[in-house]
Design a protein around this motif. Structure first.
Motif, short mmCIF file in Angstrom:
data_model
loop_
_atom_site.label_atom_id
_atom_site.label_comp_id
_atom_site.label_asym_id
_atom_site.label_seq_id
_atom_site.Cartn_x
_atom_site.Cartn_y
_atom_site.Cartn_z
N CYS B 40 4.74 -1.22 3.05
CA CYS B 40 4.43 -1.06 4.47
C CYS B 40 4.55 0.40 4.90
O CYS B 40 5.58 1.04 4.66
CB CYS B 40 5.37 -1.92 5.31
SG CYS B 40 5.10 -1.72 7.09
N THR B 41 3.46 0.90 5.54
CA THR B 41 3.52 2.27 6.07
C THR B 41 3.16 2.29 7.55
O THR B 41 2.63 3.27 8.07
CB THR B 41 2.58 3.21 5.28
OG1 THR B 41 1.29 2.60 5.18
CG2 THR B 41 3.13 3.50 3.90
N ALA B 42 3.43 1.19 8.23
CA ALA B 42 3.34 1.12 9.70
C ALA B 42 1.93 1.34 10.24
O ALA B 42 1.75 2.01 11.25
CB ALA B 42 4.32 2.10 10.35
N HIS B 43 0.94 0.75 9.57
CA HIS B 43 -0.40 0.80 10.14
C HIS B 43 -0.45 0.04 11.47
O HIS B 43 -1.15 0.42 12.39
CB HIS B 43 -1.43 0.18 9.19
CG HIS B 43 -1.71 1.04 7.99
ND1 HIS B 43 -0.99 0.95 6.82
CD2 HIS B 43 -2.62 2.02 7.80
CE1 HIS B 43 -1.45 1.83 5.96
NE2 HIS B 43 -2.44 2.50 6.52
N GLY B 44 0.28 -1.09 11.52
CA GLY B 44 0.38 -1.83 12.77
C GLY B 44 -0.72 -2.85 13.02
O GLY B 44 -0.76 -3.46 14.09
N LEU B 45 -1.62 -3.07 12.06
CA LEU B 45 -2.69 -4.03 12.29
C LEU B 45 -2.15 -5.44 12.47
O LEU B 45 -2.70 -6.23 13.23
CB LEU B 45 -3.70 -4.03 11.13
CG LEU B 45 -4.87 -3.06 11.31
CD1 LEU B 45 -4.49 -1.70 10.78
CD2 LEU B 45 -6.11 -3.57 10.62
N CYS B 46 -1.07 -5.73 11.78
CA CYS B 46 -0.52 -7.09 11.87
C CYS B 46 -0.12 -7.41 13.30
O CYS B 46 -0.38 -8.51 13.80
CB CYS B 46 0.66 -7.25 10.92
SG CYS B 46 1.90 -5.94 11.03
#
Lengths: 442, 93
Positions: B40-46
């Protein structure tokens, strides 16, 4: 990597402010003291802590004190090693306390021949027990690894040590040389880069597989898939030393001391304001007050290590060295660590130093840990320095909840334990600090 | 446990056992979403796709609901599929 010193900030021990903290009273109901306790129960430390006072057991001394290691399955009336350690209910001594028999069974469950790894990294700054074992009675640890390897039909036996421990390495190299020709699979030493998390099981295996010494995502656990993809038994050095004795003397012998839930003896590293800092061997269940004598009035006790728990002197004086007693007091045993903080030191300042160091030890792979630990460290530093305010407290609680359990390894969890227990145990100091003062430095 | 974003941001996330339950244990009846913290690199799509299941912490990393109710399983699958880092695991029993 330098570690924070746990010495008092003010060496002249003047309690200018009346403190409700009581000293850690050494209970002498049975007349026991540290020397009696150690002399009464030397198993791992036999020959080292009693009358003989030998500083290191070479192979000759080791055999004369402990006798030879029985070949697998040959012990009179006994089953395999796996069966004996299961009956003994031996738990790992690296801090997690995982049942060793279950780990051994998991490693033996695969189709591929396993690898045995002795984890002697001991990255916890307050721990010295594994260094003591390997410096003074390395053959016990090596015997245990050989017994596990033979029982598991392992192909490889590895001793993992941190690089900057020349004394320990020299002792192990000497012991391995003495055993040349005797061990079915000679133990190979591998030096691991310095670092708190590099001794974590998956990090260790990651390094042995040619990667960096940082944790990997589990599952699969190392017992299933580890070095070269093989089932890998990674256990603490002390655990293997107990295996070596259980293989010789059996499960009933092992269980003859300690508690029913936690049989056997264990090593504890004492530090801070104690009269006898160092490593002792105690049976589980022994009262803390019988394990050590404080050298000053005590402000708090840290059990379990940097990823551990602060408890009050009153709690410590009622505590026994067992999981059952520890849990009841919100404490943890960790890999056998007790550090006494004298009243001349500020618990919040001490915790701040610990947490700052732990934040810097992050493997920096997981967002909550990478971001959260420095944020927690900064808030704690502000609180310790007296300018934090209520916002610092709120931030600490918020971020502790945000990093706890949210990482590939338990590093953030450990820091959270230390921080929460500090805020609880040093609650009075928190109030003083919020008002901008400190009992110790005032 | 209520799954709206207001409640996810507060008291429900204060214990390692609660958070680790996400990672390691699928509940007997329900699917569960778990984050691979290394990927996880905090894209934030989830959190964008499934705000009913995921909110973001103070640093942009996902805080996922402990269990996924049946009516949200399809949504959880879409969140898992959308992650550029393939950092979400959806396990069901």
């Amino acid at each position: 990597m330098t570690t924070p010193m746990t010495t008092p900030t003010n060496s002249t021990m003047t309690s200018t402010v009346a403190s409700p903290m009581t000293s850690l009273v050494t209970s002498t109901g049975s007349g026991s003291n540290v020397a009696d306790l150690v002399a009464a129960a030397p198993r791992l430390l036999a020959g080292l802590s009693d009358g003989q006072r030998v500083s290191r057991l070479d192979l000759g001394w080791h055999l004369s004190i402990h006798g030879p290691l029985p070949l697998a399955g040959r012990r009179r009336g006994a089953g395999t090693l796996a069966a004996i350690v299961d009956q003994a209910a031996l738990r790992g001594r690296g801090g997690a306390g995982f049942p060793f028999a279950r780990k051994l069974a998991a490693v033996q469950d695969g189709r591929r021949r396993p690898v045995v790894v002795v984890n002697a990294c001991e990255g916890e700054p307050l721990s010295g027990k594994d260094a003591t074992l390997l410096s003074r009675c390395p053959h016990l640890v090596l015997d245990g690894a050989q017994a596990a390897a033979a029982d598991s039909h392992a192909t490889t036996v590895i001793m993992a040590l941190h690089a900057n421990r020349p004394g320990v390495q020299q002792s192990v190299e000497g012991a391995i040389a003495e055993r040349s020709g005797r061990d079915r699979i000679p133990t190979r030493i591998v030096t691991i880069p310095e670092g708190y998390v590099s001794g974590q099981a998956s990090a260790l295996v990651h390094f042995l597989n040619g990667g960096p010494a940082i944790p990997t995502t589990t599952p699969p656990r190392t017992a299933t898939k580890g070095v070269d993809g093989r089932p890998t038994l990674v256990s603490n050095a002390e655990t293997y030393a107990h295996v070596a004795l259980i293989a010789r003397h059996g499960a009933a012998w092992f269980r003859s001391v300690g508690t029913r839930e936690q049989p056997g003896t264990t090593l504890v590293t004492l530090s801070g304001a104690v009269t006898t800092p160092g490593v002792i061997e105690v049976p589980y269940g022994v009262p803390l007050s019988a394990m050590m004598r404080p050298s000053a009035l005590i402000r708090g006790v840290l059990t379990g290590g940097y990823a551990g728990t602060w408890i009050s002197p009153a709690a410590a004086s009622s505590m026994r060295w067992s999981d059952a007693s520890a849990q009841g007091l919100g404490a943890s045993l960790g890999a056998g660590i007790v550090m006494l903080l004298p009243t001349g030191s500020c618990g919040l300042a001490e915790t701040s130093r610990i947490v700052s160091w732990m934040a810097a030890q992050s493997a920096r792979q997981c967002g909550p840990c990478l971001n959260g630990l420095p944020a927690i460290a900064a808030s704690l530093a502000a609180l310790a320095a007296g300018y934090g305010g209520n916002q610092a407290i709120d931030s600490l609680h918020r971020w502790a909840g945000m990093v706890d359990g949210r990482g590939a390894c338990a590093h953030p969890d450990g820091v959270v334990m230390t921080v929460r227990s500090a805020l609880r145990t040093f609650a009075q100091d928190v109030d003083h600090h919020l008002a901008g003062s400190c009992e110790v430095t005032a | 446990m209520s799954l709206n974003s207001a409640s996810l941001g507060s008291a429900s996330l204060n214990s390692a056992s609660l958070n680790r339950a996400n990672q390691e244990n699928a509940s007997m009846d329900r699917a569960s979403l778990a984050v691979d913290w290394i990927r996880c690199t905090a894209h934030g799509l989830c959190a964008e796709i499934a705000p009913e299941l995921v909110t973001l912490d103070d640093w942009g990393y996902p805080m996922v609901a402990e269990t996924v109710p049946p009516h949200l399983e399809a949504l959880a699958a879409r969140a898992r599929a959308a992650c550029p880092a393939m950092a979400l695991r959806l396990s069901s029993t």
